[in-house]
Enzyme design. Sequence first.
Site, PDB file in Angstrom:
ATOM      1  N   LYS A   1       0.867  -1.172   0.000  1.00  0.00           N
ATOM      2  CA  LYS A   1       0.000   0.000   0.000  1.00  0.00           C
ATOM      3  C   LYS A   1       0.907   1.226   0.000  1.00  0.00           C
ATOM      4  O   LYS A   1       2.011   1.189   0.534  1.00  0.00           O
ATOM      5  CB  LYS A   1      -0.863   0.007   1.267  1.00  0.00           C
ATOM      6  CG  LYS A   1      -2.087   0.852   1.165  1.00  0.00           C
ATOM      7  CD  LYS A   1      -3.303   0.027   0.790  1.00  0.00           C
ATOM      8  CE  LYS A   1      -4.549   0.896   0.749  1.00  0.00           C
ATOM      9  NZ  LYS A   1      -5.764   0.129   0.529  1.00  0.00           N
TER      10      LYS A   1
ATOM     11  N   GLY B   1     -25.685   2.499   4.494  1.00  0.00           N
ATOM     12  CA  GLY B   1     -24.821   3.125   3.488  1.00  0.00           C
ATOM     13  C   GLY B   1     -25.173   2.584   2.114  1.00  0.00           C
ATOM     14  O   GLY B   1     -24.810   1.455   1.777  1.00  0.00           O
TER      15      GLY B   1
ATOM     16  N   GLY C   1     -24.333   3.846  -0.946  1.00  0.00           N
ATOM     17  CA  GLY C   1     -23.530   4.563  -1.939  1.00  0.00           C
ATOM     18  C   GLY C   1     -23.221   3.641  -3.101  1.00  0.00           C
ATOM     19  O   GLY C   1     -24.065   2.843  -3.519  1.00  0.00           O
TER      20      GLY C   1
ATOM     21  N   VAL D   1     -21.331   0.882  -3.529  1.00  0.00           N
ATOM     22  CA  VAL D   1     -21.467  -0.564  -3.328  1.00  0.00           C
ATOM     23  C   VAL D   1     -22.862  -0.906  -2.801  1.00  0.00           C
ATOM     24  O   VAL D   1     -23.519  -1.824  -3.306  1.00  0.00           O
ATOM     25  CB  VAL D   1     -20.403  -1.086  -2.338  1.00  0.00           C
ATOM     26  CG1 VAL D   1     -20.587  -2.580  -2.107  1.00  0.00           C
ATOM     27  CG2 VAL D   1     -18.999  -0.803  -2.841  1.00  0.00           C
ATOM     28  N   GLY D   2     -23.310  -0.159  -1.786  1.00  0.00           N
ATOM     29  CA  GLY D   2     -24.571  -0.474  -1.113  1.00  0.00           C
ATOM     30  C   GLY D   2     -25.759  -0.524  -2.061  1.00  0.00           C
ATOM     31  O   GLY D   2     -26.602  -1.420  -1.972  1.00  0.00           O
ATOM     32  N   HIS D   3     -25.805   0.390  -3.023  1.00  0.00           N
ATOM     33  CA  HIS D   3     -27.007   0.390  -3.868  1.00  0.00           C
ATOM     34  C   HIS D   3     -27.001  -0.791  -4.836  1.00  0.00           C
ATOM     35  O   HIS D   3     -28.049  -1.362  -5.132  1.00  0.00           O
ATOM     36  CB  HIS D   3     -27.227   1.751  -4.555  1.00  0.00           C
ATOM     37  CG  HIS D   3     -26.707   1.893  -5.928  1.00  0.00           C
ATOM     38  ND1 HIS D   3     -25.445   2.346  -6.206  1.00  0.00           N
ATOM     39  CD2 HIS D   3     -27.288   1.629  -7.129  1.00  0.00           C
ATOM     40  CE1 HIS D   3     -25.272   2.367  -7.508  1.00  0.00           C
ATOM     41  NE2 HIS D   3     -26.358   1.934  -8.106  1.00  0.00           N
TER      42      HIS D   3
HETATM   43  N1  LIG Z   1     -15.974   0.665  -3.892  1.00  0.00           N
HETATM   44  C1  LIG Z   1     -15.361  -0.482  -3.748  1.00  0.00           C
HETATM   45  O1  LIG Z   1     -15.081  -1.194  -4.736  1.00  0.00           O
HETATM   46  C2  LIG Z   1     -14.991  -0.996  -2.383  1.00  0.00           C
HETATM   47  C3  LIG Z   1     -14.179  -2.126  -2.278  1.00  0.00           C
HETATM   48  C4  LIG Z   1     -13.877  -2.641  -1.008  1.00  0.00           C
HETATM   49  C5  LIG Z   1     -14.375  -2.003   0.125  1.00  0.00           C
HETATM   50  N2  LIG Z   1     -15.159  -0.875  -0.011  1.00  0.00           N
HETATM   51  C6  LIG Z   1     -15.657  -0.246   1.216  1.00  0.00           C
HETATM   52  O2  LIG Z   1     -17.082  -0.275   1.202  1.00  0.00           O
HETATM   53  C7  LIG Z   1     -17.605   0.900   1.846  1.00  0.00           C
HETATM   54  C8  LIG Z   1     -18.530   1.631   0.874  1.00  0.00           C
HETATM   55  O3  LIG Z   1     -17.784   1.994  -0.285  1.00  0.00           O
HETATM   56  P1  LIG Z   1     -18.452   2.835  -1.467  1.00  0.00           P
HETATM   57  O4  LIG Z   1     -17.491   2.788  -2.598  1.00  0.00           O
HETATM   58  O5  LIG Z   1     -19.863   2.383  -1.665  1.00  0.00           O
HETATM   59  O6  LIG Z   1     -18.444   4.292  -0.826  1.00  0.00           O
HETATM   60  P2  LIG Z   1     -19.497   5.467  -1.044  1.00  0.00           P
HETATM   61  O7  LIG Z   1     -18.861   6.673  -0.481  1.00  0.00           O
HETATM   62  O8  LIG Z   1     -19.980   5.485  -2.461  1.00  0.00           O
HETATM   63  O9  LIG Z   1     -20.750   5.013  -0.147  1.00  0.00           O
HETATM   64  C9  LIG Z   1     -20.771   5.093   1.241  1.00  0.00           C
HETATM   65  C10 LIG Z   1     -22.150   5.555   1.646  1.00  0.00           C
HETATM   66  O10 LIG Z   1     -22.235   5.535   3.062  1.00  0.00           O
HETATM   67  C11 LIG Z   1     -22.937   6.695   3.472  1.00  0.00           C
HETATM   68  N3  LIG Z   1     -22.625   6.977   4.873  1.00  0.00           N
HETATM   69  C12 LIG Z   1     -21.537   7.592   5.403  1.00  0.00           C
HETATM   70  N4  LIG Z   1     -21.629   7.647   6.732  1.00  0.00           N
HETATM   71  C13 LIG Z   1     -22.781   7.030   7.074  1.00  0.00           C
HETATM   72  C14 LIG Z   1     -23.437   6.766   8.298  1.00  0.00           C
HETATM   73  N5  LIG Z   1     -22.901   7.149   9.465  1.00  0.00           N
HETATM   74  N6  LIG Z   1     -24.626   6.140   8.266  1.00  0.00           N
HETATM   75  C15 LIG Z   1     -25.177   5.745   7.100  1.00  0.00           C
HETATM   76  N7  LIG Z   1     -24.617   5.975   5.907  1.00  0.00           N
HETATM   77  C16 LIG Z   1     -23.435   6.617   5.894  1.00  0.00           C
HETATM   78  C17 LIG Z   1     -22.491   7.757   2.514  1.00  0.00           C
HETATM   79  O11 LIG Z   1     -23.407   8.850   2.482  1.00  0.00           O
HETATM   80  C18 LIG Z   1     -22.448   6.985   1.203  1.00  0.00           C
HETATM   81  O12 LIG Z   1     -23.679   7.041   0.505  1.00  0.00           O
HETATM   82  C19 LIG Z   1     -16.369   1.704   2.294  1.00  0.00           C
HETATM   83  O13 LIG Z   1     -16.056   1.347   3.609  1.00  0.00           O
HETATM   84  C20 LIG Z   1     -15.279   1.203   1.365  1.00  0.00           C
HETATM   85  O14 LIG Z   1     -14.001   1.338   1.950  1.00  0.00           O
HETATM   86  C21 LIG Z   1     -15.481  -0.384  -1.229  1.00  0.00           C
END
Ligand SMILES: NC(=O)c1ccc[n+]([C@@H]2O[C@H](COP(=O)([O-])OP(=O)(O)OC[C@H]3O[C@@H](n4cnc5c(N)ncnc54)[C@H](O)[C@@H]3O)[C@@H](O)[C@H]2O)c1
Length: 366
Positions: free
Chosen positions: A91, A191, A193, A195-197
């Site tokens: 990293k 959450g 965002g 990934v979640g959606h």
């Molecule tokens: N994107 C990837 O490919 C990937 C890969 C591995 C791990 N992750 C992890 O997965 C998680 C989500 O990643 P992402 O890319 O979807 O990020 P993102 O920023 O698109 O989505 C995160 C969502 O969480 C919401 N959020 C923040 N604080 C919150 C709270 N206290 N309560 C409820 N919702 C809250 C944000 O408003 C946002 O909509 C992160 O922890 C990231 O490190 C992502």
Amino acid sequence: MTDVSGAPADVLHTLFHSDQGGHEQVVLCQDRASGLKAVIALHSTALGPALGGTRFYPYATEAEAVADALNLARGMSYKNAMAGLDHGGGKAVIIGDPDVVKTEELLLAYGRFVASLGGRYVTACDVGTYVADMDVVARACRWTTGRSPENGGAGDSSVLTAFGVYQGMRASAQHLWGDPSLRDRTVGVAGVGKVGHHLVEHLLAEGARVVITDVRQEAVRRIADKHPSVAVVADTERLIEFDGLDVYAPCALGGALNDASVPVLTAKIVCGAANNQLAHPGVEKDLADRGILYAPDYVVNAGGVIQVADELHGFDFDRCRAKAAKIFDTTLAIFARAKTDGIPPAAAADRLAEQRMHEAARTPVG
Ligand SMILES: NC(=O)c1ccc[n+]([C@@H]2O[C@H](COP(=O)([O-])OP(=O)(O)OC[C@H]3O[C@@H](n4cnc5c(N)ncnc54)[C@H](O)[C@@H]3O)[C@@H](O)[C@H]2O)c1
């Protein structure tokens, strides 16, 4: 996995003398013309070139930056090992506020440092760096992934990350209830965002009942408008205490599983995308003591790193999806090992990853 922290002397001591470190190489990089100050940490190349993203962050001190790079690199060794990748863990961190100091000149200088390692380290995006930044880094360094499709990259990794989490969740259901189906199960996603959606779409397609929350109202609205059957709660506190919740999927920030949340969690399974869900060592045992099955975060959220690794060979979505689907079997293997060894799944995942690295290090190559 234990955290590295403290003053430079402590960090060096951990690096060379403690079994918690064990890193192979740490590179301190400075380019005075662009203002670049970076740390590249390679924890292990036992399984292949170290792979891990570049974090761009305004660290309060340089020692903090070194400690973060060491911890994150070590985490990547475990993640890549459990994802079945032929990659070790590394990293990089760039010190500074990306909104203030990030320039093309600085990213190119950073790329030259990564290139100087001759392929021992392959970089990608992380907090504070984006696909567009990797397109710039790639101009100075061929060992760069996470680029845009226009530049030969795979682009947004959240689609496969969500798919992998979904597979981990199905494996958790199989282990706990003897059936991988999530149909009619109630799943809470904190959450929604990137990934979640996508995760919500998989769950609805399978017939699960979904409850969501997000601090951003537009993220909630995007789902609620399209899927009126999805229930919305005001915040994560209400989600984790939701009556009848079967699965909790933390998909926002780290530290979701802590001394406040674990005692009141109604779900029987925790499986989500967020990194570093366990707030401190010991939480994995608290979960096990309450009979809650925890699917280790770095195992189920590996779809993203599987994608960036695949990009090195010319990205192929179907091949990559097939690799991410194996998260189902890996998650089951972890639960089985946890049962055999009488330890929580998080500890079993660490053991299995260490075993793979250890065995690879002993295998003669060529
Ligand atoms: N994107 C990837 O490919 C990937 C890969 C591995 C791990 N992750 C992890 O997965 C998680 C989500 O990643 P992402 O890319 O979807 O990020 P993102 O920023 O698109 O989505 C995160 C969502 O969480 C919401 N959020 C923040 N604080 C919150 C709270 N206290 N309560 C409820 N919702 C809250 C944000 O408003 C946002 O909509 C992160 O922890 C990231 O490190 C992502």
